[in-house]
Design a protein around this motif. Structure first.
Motif, PDB file in Angstrom:
ATOM      1  N   LYS A 183     -10.289  -4.757  14.037  1.00 52.40           N
ATOM      2  CA  LYS A 183      -9.261  -4.863  15.066  1.00 52.40           C
ATOM      3  C   LYS A 183      -9.587  -4.025  16.300  1.00 52.40           C
ATOM      4  CE  LYS A 183      -5.668  -6.596  14.942  1.00 52.40           C
ATOM      5  NZ  LYS A 183      -5.240  -7.894  15.514  1.00 52.40           N
TER       6      LYS A 183
ATOM      7  N   SER B 173      -8.811 -15.298  10.645  1.00 54.59           N
ATOM      8  CA  SER B 173      -8.791 -15.597  12.080  1.00 54.59           C
ATOM      9  C   SER B 173      -7.924 -14.598  12.842  1.00 54.59           C
ATOM     10  CB  SER B 173      -8.280 -17.021  12.313  1.00 54.59           C
ATOM     11  OG  SER B 173      -9.122 -17.954  11.679  1.00 54.59           O
ATOM     12  N   ASN B 174      -6.790 -14.234  12.265  1.00 56.26           N
ATOM     13  CA  ASN B 174      -5.935 -13.221  12.890  1.00 56.26           C
ATOM     14  C   ASN B 174      -6.609 -11.859  12.892  1.00 56.26           C
ATOM     15  OD1 ASN B 174      -3.640 -14.761  13.654  1.00 56.26           O
ATOM     16  ND2 ASN B 174      -2.968 -14.834  11.538  1.00 56.26           N
TER      17      ASN B 174
ATOM     18  N   SER C  22     -11.335 -12.941  21.181  1.00 57.83           N
ATOM     19  CA  SER C  22     -10.815 -12.801  22.537  1.00 57.83           C
ATOM     20  C   SER C  22     -11.829 -12.113  23.440  1.00 57.83           C
ATOM     21  CB  SER C  22      -9.507 -12.011  22.510  1.00 57.83           C
ATOM     22  OG  SER C  22      -9.010 -11.802  23.819  1.00 57.83           O
TER      23      SER C  22
ATOM     24  N   TYR D  96      -9.146 -11.709  15.661  1.00 58.54           N
ATOM     25  CA  TYR D  96      -8.628 -12.212  16.940  1.00 58.54           C
ATOM     26  C   TYR D  96      -9.196 -11.421  18.122  1.00 58.54           C
ATOM     27  CZ  TYR D  96      -5.317 -13.457  20.628  1.00 58.54           C
ATOM     28  OH  TYR D  96      -4.765 -13.876  21.817  1.00 58.54           O
ATOM     29  N   ASP D  97      -9.215 -10.101  18.006  1.00 59.82           N
ATOM     30  CA  ASP D  97      -9.681  -9.275  19.113  1.00 59.82           C
ATOM     31  C   ASP D  97     -11.143  -9.549  19.444  1.00 59.82           C
ATOM     32  OD1 ASP D  97      -7.201  -8.167  19.260  1.00 59.82           O
ATOM     33  OD2 ASP D  97      -7.734  -6.261  18.336  1.00 59.82           O
TER      34      ASP D  97
ATOM     35  N   LEU E 234      -7.875 -19.622  23.711  1.00 56.94           N
ATOM     36  CA  LEU E 234      -7.926 -19.056  22.364  1.00 56.94           C
ATOM     37  C   LEU E 234      -6.701 -19.464  21.551  1.00 56.94           C
ATOM     38  CD1 LEU E 234      -9.274 -17.359  20.240  1.00 56.94           C
ATOM     39  CD2 LEU E 234      -8.340 -15.294  21.314  1.00 56.94           C
ATOM     40  N   GLU E 235      -5.531 -19.512  22.194  1.00 58.88           N
ATOM     41  CA  GLU E 235      -4.328 -19.933  21.482  1.00 58.88           C
ATOM     42  C   GLU E 235      -4.467 -21.365  20.954  1.00 58.88           C
ATOM     43  OE1 GLU E 235      -0.611 -19.452  23.430  1.00 58.88           O
ATOM     44  OE2 GLU E 235      -0.845 -17.291  23.734  1.00 58.88           O
TER      45      GLU E 235
ATOM     46  N   MET F 157      -6.622 -21.001  17.877  1.00 62.57           N
ATOM     47  CA  MET F 157      -5.895 -20.321  16.801  1.00 62.57           C
ATOM     48  C   MET F 157      -4.913 -21.282  16.131  1.00 62.57           C
ATOM     49  SD  MET F 157      -7.074 -17.209  16.524  1.00 62.57           S
ATOM     50  CE  MET F 157      -5.803 -16.344  15.585  1.00 62.57           C
TER      51      MET F 157
END
Length: 242
Positions: A88, A173-174, A181, A177-178, A154-155, A158
Motif C-alpha cells: 500500500k 486488486s484493491n 495508480s 491499487y496504489d 483505473l476505476e 477496477m
C-alpha cells in the motif's frame, strides 16, 4: 558488522536507489526482524561505501513505507512487516521506475485478458451503467486533465475486476491499487489518453454484446499500445507525462 548482513559496496550507478533496495531487502527477507535495531547511519555508510545522504534518504523512504521507525537518541527499529504496509506504500517517489511500469503493464495484461471470461459471464445493467458513466468521465477529462482521466481509467478497470465476482481477484486488486495508480500516472500521455477513449469505448461495446474473442484481442492491443508508449518514453530519456 558487515558479515552479519547481505550488504556490500555499490557501483556508482543509481547509488541512492541501490542503497534503498538493499535496506528494503534486509527487511522483506527477514534478515532484520521486527523490533530489531538496524545499524546506524555511520555504520551503514561504512559497510556500503556510500554517503550518509544516500543512507539517510533510504531510511526516510523505509519510514514513509511504514517499515521502520526512528526514535531520537535510540536509533531506527524495524516495524512489524505485513504485505499490506509494504504494497500500500509503493508510490512513484519510491519505486516506480520505467522498468517497474513495464512490469505492471505485463501484470495487468496477464490479469485483464485472463479475467475476461469471468466478467463477461453475466454483466448486470448496473455494471454497464457504471462503466458507461466512468467512460463519460474519461471523455470529459482526456484533453484537459490527465490526472482525472487516469483516475477514471483505473476505476473502469477496477470495476472489471469487481465484475469477476472472485473475492481473491477483488482483494488483490484493491491491495495493489496504489501501485496500479502510480504506474498509470507515469505511463499515460496525451496521445495515449486519446487512443484510450477509443479502446475503452470498443471494450464497453464488446462487453455489452458478449463479444469475448474481440474483447480479448482488443485488450491485448490496448496493452501493446501502453507498452509501446512507455518504451518510446524510455528511449527518449524523458519522464512520462503525468
Amino acid at each position: 558488522m558487515s558479515a552479519e548482513f547481505d550488504l556490500h559496496a555499490l557501483d556508482k550507478k543509481e547509488i541512492r536507489q541501490q542503497v534503498f533496495e538493499q535496506l528494503l531487502s534486509q527487511i522483506t527477507t527477514g534478515k532484520w526482524k521486527p523490533g530489531e535495531k538496524i545499524p546506524s547511519e555511520n555504520e551503514l555508510t561504512s559497510i556500503m561505501g556510500v554517503s550518509r545522504i544516500s543512507v539517510r534518504e533510504a531510511i526516510q523512504k523505509l519510514a514513509a513505507m511504514d517499515l521502520v521507525e526512528t526514535y531520537r537518541g535510540k536509533g531506527t527499529f524495524v516495524k512489524e512487516f505485513t504485505t499490506n504496509n509494504y504494497l500500500k506504500s509503493l508510490t512513484p517517489m519510491l519505486l516506480m521506475t520505467p522498468d517497474d511500469i513495464l512490469f505492471v503493464v505485463e501484470y495487468r495484461r496477464i490479469l485483464e485478458v485472463g479475467i475476461i471470461d469471468l466478467y463477461t459471464r453475466n454483466p448486470t445493467s448496473r455494471d454497464i451503467a457504471f462503466l458507461t458513466k466512468t467512460l463519460d468521465k474519461m471523455k470529459q477529462y482526456y484533453r484537459t486533465n490527465l490526472k482525472k482521466y487516469t483516475k477514471y481509467d483505473l476505476e473502469f478497470h477496477m470495476k472489471l475486476y469487481e465484475m469477476t465476482g472472485n473475492p481473491f481477484i477483488i482483494k488483490i486488486s484493491n491491495l495493489v491499487y496504489d501501485i496500479l495508480s502510480a504506474a498509470m500516472k507515469e505511463a499515460v500521455t496525451e496521445r495515449g489518453a486519446e487512443e484510450g477513449i477509443e479502446f475503452h469505448s470498443a471494450m464497453l461495446e464488446y462487453i455489452r454484446n458478449g463479444e469475448i474473442d474481440n474483447l480479448k484481442k482488443l485488450t491485448n492491443e490496448l496493452f501493446d499500445q501502453i507498452e509501446l508508449e512507455v518504451r518510446e518514453t524510455m528511449e527518449e530519456g524523458q519522464a512520462p507525462k503525468a
